[in-house]
Design a protein around this motif. Structure first.
Motif, PDB file in Angstrom:
ATOM      1  N   ASN A  12       0.716  -1.074   0.096  1.00 27.26           N
ATOM      2  CA  ASN A  12      -0.113  -0.126  -0.011  1.00 27.26           C
ATOM      3  C   ASN A  12       0.927   1.327   0.111  1.00 27.26           C
ATOM      4  O   ASN A  12       0.579   2.123   0.750  1.00 27.26           O
ATOM      5  N   ASP A  28       2.454   0.487   4.274  1.00 26.79           N
ATOM      6  CA  ASP A  28       1.820  -0.419   5.428  1.00 26.79           C
ATOM      7  C   ASP A  28       3.037  -1.001   5.949  1.00 26.79           C
ATOM      8  O   ASP A  28       3.820  -1.548   5.022  1.00 26.79           O
ATOM      9  N   THR A  62       7.132   4.136   8.838  1.00 28.66           N
ATOM     10  CA  THR A  62       6.467   3.882   7.549  1.00 28.66           C
ATOM     11  C   THR A  62       6.174   4.888   6.727  1.00 28.66           C
ATOM     12  O   THR A  62       5.261   4.961   5.979  1.00 28.66           O
TER      13      THR A  62
END
Length: 202
Positions: A12, A28, A62
């Protein structure tokens, strides 16, 4: 003892907060023994190859802000998780275009140019305040109204946002036409209306 397996692939991957020179990538989290992420990129052009932008972020965050990009340019990014067991496979691609450079608008033109305090050698020019904070000065141009005469620069830049200027060293008993131009960070405005004066005899 065998080493742990590589981390799972990041998923993602998305791009946000795009400007002319930067973008924020987010994804993610991978699972496993993650110690950082590698960020790859390529220009979205035929024949371009993936290159390493960041070999290791050295943290498990992230998201990552990429800077020093070229304006109005297409890029593609991928992310790889790094861990004790090696590297994951690459994430999905995300493609984006940096913003084009924004041109600075031209300043607002002066309006309602008027002449006062006319003498044989001087005149005071004044005009309405354009209420434009980008204006840093004014150019004053003039011509003597005779066949074939052209506008000439009298003052290239007043260097001030003042909306009046005293023109001196005029010739007595002479007709003049004046116009004013705003100067700002975006360049020069259109000309103001013209004002004509006739200096009296000395």
């Amino acid at each position: 003892m065998s080493p742990p397996p590589p981390p799972t692939d990041p998923t993602n991957l998305q791009a946000s907060n795009i400007t002319g020179t930067s973008v924020t990538l987010s994804w993610d989290a991978s699972t496993g023994h993650v110690t950082g992420y590698k960020i790859l990129y390529r220009l979205s052009a035929p024949g371009s190859q993936l290159e390493t932008l960041v070999s290791n972020t050295d943290n498990t965050d992230t998201s990552y802000m990429v800077s020093n990009l070229k304006p109005d340019t297409a890029y593609a990014f991928r992310v790889i998780a790094i861990g004790l067991g090696g590297e994951s496979q690459m994430s999905n691609f995300v493609r984006m275009n940096t913003d084009a450079p924004q041109s600075t608008p031209l300043p607002t033109a002066p309006a309602n140019l008027q002449a006062s305090n006319i003498t044989a050698a001087s005149v005071v020019l004044s005009w309405d305040d354009p209420a434009d904070t980008s204006i840093t000065g004014y150019k004053i141009v003039y011509r003597i109204p005779s066949p074939g005469s052209q506008l000439e620069t009298l003052v290239s830049n007043t260097g001030s946002a003042d909306t009046s200027y005293m023109v001196s060293s005029l010739e007595p008993n002479t007709a003049y036409v004046f116009r004013v131009i705003s100067i700002g960070s975006g360049g020069e405005s259109q000309m103001s209306n013209f004002v004509r004066i006739d200096t009296p005899g000395s």
